[in-house]
Design a protein around this motif. Structure first.
Motif, PDB file in Angstrom:
ATOM      1  N   SER A  93       0.112   8.434   6.900  1.00 19.57           N
ATOM      2  CA  SER A  93      -0.011   6.923   6.789  1.00 19.57           C
ATOM      3  C   SER A  93       0.919   6.500   5.634  1.00 19.57           C
ATOM      4  O   SER A  93       1.658   7.466   4.861  1.00 19.57           O
ATOM      5  N   VAL A  95       0.299   4.908   2.776  1.00 27.19           N
ATOM      6  CA  VAL A  95      -0.539   5.582   1.467  1.00 27.19           C
ATOM      7  C   VAL A  95      -0.198   6.994   1.204  1.00 27.19           C
ATOM      8  O   VAL A  95       0.154   7.430   0.171  1.00 27.19           O
ATOM      9  N   HIS A 125       0.403   0.904  -4.863  1.00 29.99           N
ATOM     10  CA  HIS A 125       1.284   0.940  -5.906  1.00 29.99           C
ATOM     11  C   HIS A 125       0.672   0.807  -7.420  1.00 29.99           C
ATOM     12  O   HIS A 125       1.230   0.099  -8.330  1.00 29.99           O
ATOM     13  N   LYS A 226       4.135  -1.470  11.855  1.00 28.51           N
ATOM     14  CA  LYS A 226       4.298  -2.975  11.272  1.00 28.51           C
ATOM     15  C   LYS A 226       5.485  -3.396  12.205  1.00 28.51           C
ATOM     16  O   LYS A 226       5.611  -3.560  13.454  1.00 28.51           O
TER      17      LYS A 226
HETATM   18  C1  LIG Z   1       0.876  -1.417   4.973  1.00 28.17           C
HETATM   19  C2  LIG Z   1       1.267  -0.969   4.042  1.00 28.17           C
HETATM   20  C3  LIG Z   1       1.254   0.487   3.372  1.00 28.17           C
HETATM   21  C4  LIG Z   1      -0.079   1.026   3.955  1.00 28.17           C
HETATM   22  O1  LIG Z   1       0.077   2.147   4.882  1.00 28.17           O
HETATM   23  P1  LIG Z   1      -1.227   2.599   5.603  1.00 28.17           P
HETATM   24  O2  LIG Z   1      -0.648   3.173   6.813  1.00 28.17           O
HETATM   25  O3  LIG Z   1      -2.450   1.621   5.751  1.00 28.17           O
HETATM   26  O4  LIG Z   1      -1.706   3.474   4.665  1.00 28.17           O
HETATM   27  C5  LIG Z   1       1.954   0.924   2.436  1.00 28.17           C
HETATM   28  N1  LIG Z   1       2.597   0.264   1.530  1.00 28.17           N
HETATM   29  C6  LIG Z   1       2.989  -1.173   1.855  1.00 28.17           C
HETATM   30  C7  LIG Z   1       3.832  -1.905   0.854  1.00 28.17           C
HETATM   31  C8  LIG Z   1       2.252  -1.840   2.955  1.00 28.17           C
HETATM   32  O5  LIG Z   1       2.324  -2.990   3.331  1.00 28.17           O
END
Ligand SMILES: *Cc1c(COP(=O)(O)O)cnc(C)c1O
Length: 411
Positions: A93, A95, A125, A226
């Motif tokens: 993922s 994160v 972050h 996304k």
């Molecule tokens: C969506 C997002 C993530 C999160 O990713 P996951 O797949 O939910 O772990 C990480 N960083 C940013 C800036 C995001 O917008």
């Protein structure tokens, strides 16, 4: 789903309901998209079954010739698509990708400077509620009160005194371009690593419609689900000399076996992102977001930072006497899916908020353009303002249903 219907009709039914929900609602969540069926096929493939640790040519289980071919292809495509030296396509993922970057070059207790969550940053972050903040010492930068754009002088000033070993750029609810070159200069000046988390905007970068952080950053992380319109999962790009350290931090450092079915979907998504019509899709995603901003502005809403350069718009609802919470629930009741979102210096609590975040990727993927956006803004405005009038809301729910029928998602 013939086998699933046989083995477990209950779960099959829930999945079918979810498919109907997706078809019959308008998805304006900036972090979501409608991936093509080919992506879902790759994710549901037999690669789900392969257990393997390590990297191509150096696995800890036998039977990896096809898994190796797949990973090599996914890595080559990721490097080609983004012009990167090195790519790791194993993170589960976004994160976990960020965690891997932190631990690849930092020690526990080291200092990181990142964008504050309440100004648009991300939990991973270093938000106090995230485990990232337990491992490293974070300071945050934010946006200027007037322009609501990143305060680059503040980044420079904090970097001067705090002496971070890493600076992080990238956000979840920031609608403006980021000056990567300027932050890279600040990082270089203080010998800090520079990580750009482009989770939200990776598709816009891949389509070449906004500037790429890759030439400026030591590490770039992103998710594929996304704007990139793939399945779930994370990816890391980095400079050649950091590749070995990074790979070791993913495996054996932080993950065991990787998910090859997800990796297959990542490879497909990279291929589709190289095609000419993906560029057109991303261009339209930008145009549709700009149209949301214009139309809401015309109807008396304040747009955070005055507009958008990417796929999302942050609406300040205070001029209409609304909260994000009420707006989200009202819109959901008529089939329009958004999320409430804090705006910079919000006086409402995070579960109430003064704003909503609106994203154009999913509706653009299902073929909608500015005509439909203008129509949506009109009905969203009427719904939000009349949030206690069930007669108005019922009519709008019908309008939404009709609009969805005109733009089927999975053909
Ligand atoms: C969506 C997002 C993530 C999160 O990713 P996951 O797949 O939910 O772990 C990480 N960083 C940013 C800036 C995001 O917008």
């Amino acid at each position: 789903m013939q086998y699933l219907k046989q083995d477990d009709p209950e779960v099959a039914r829930i999945i079918q309901n979810e498919e109907e929900r997706i078809q019959n609602t308008l998805d304006l969540i900036a972090a979501e998209n409608h991936a093509p069926r080919s992506i879902l096929e790759a994710q549901g493939s037999v690669f789900n079954l392969k257990a393997a640790e390590g990297y191509p040519g150096n696995r800890f289980h036998a039977g990896c010739q096809h898994a190796d071919a797949l990973e090599r292809l996914a890595v080559e495509r990721a490097k080609h698509l983004f012009g990167a030296d090195h790519a790791n396509v194993q993170p589960h993922s976004g994160v976990s990708a960020n965690l891997a970057v932190y631990f690849s070059v930092l020690n526990v207790g080291d200092r990181i400077l990142s964008m504050q969550l309440s100004h648009g940053g991300h939990l991973s972050h270093g938000d106090p509620s995230s485990i990232t903040s337990k491992c490293f010492e974070f300071r945050y930068y934010g946006v200027l009160p007037e322009s609501e754009r990143i305060d680059y002088d503040q980044i420079g000033n904090i970097a001067e005194s705090f002496k971070p070993q890493m600076i992080v750029a990238g956000a979840s609810s920031y609608s403006r371009l980021i000056d990567y070159e300027r932050i890279a200069g600040i990082a270089r000046h203080g010998s800090a690593y520079f990580l750009v988390d482009m989770a939200h905007i990776a598709g816009l970068v891949a389509g070449g419609v906004i500037p790429s952080p890759v030439p400026h950053a030591d590490f770039v992380t992103f998710t594929t689900y996304k704007t990139l319109r793939g399945g779930r999962g994370g990816v890391i790009l980095c400079k050649r000399e950091l590749g070995k350290k990074l790979d070791r931090t993913i495996f054996p450092g932080g993950q065991g076996t990787t998910a090859f079915n997800i990796m297959a979907a990542k490879a497909v998504c990279f291929k589709l992102a190289m095609e000419e019509n993906f560029k057109d899709l991303q261009k339209q995603t930008l145009r549709n977001a700009a149209c949301f901003a214009d139309e809401f502005h015309k109807r008396g809403y304040r747009i955070v930072s005055g507009g958008t350069d990417n796929h999302l718009v942050l609406l300040d609802l205070r001029s209409k006497g609304l909260t994000g919470d009420i707006a989200e629930k009202t819109l959901e009741s008529v089939g329009i899916i958004v999320n409430r979102n804090v705006i910079p210096n919000d006086s409402e609590k995070p579960d109430v908020t003064s704003g909503i975040r609106i994203g154009s990727p999913a509706i653009t993927s299902r073929g909608m353009g500015e005509t439909e956006v203008a129509q949506m803004v009109k009905i969203m405005d009427v719904a939000m303002v009349n949030n206690e009038n069930s007669q108005v809301l019922n009519q709008i729910a019908k309008d939404v249903e009709e609009l969805c029928k005109k733009f089927p998602i999975y053909l």
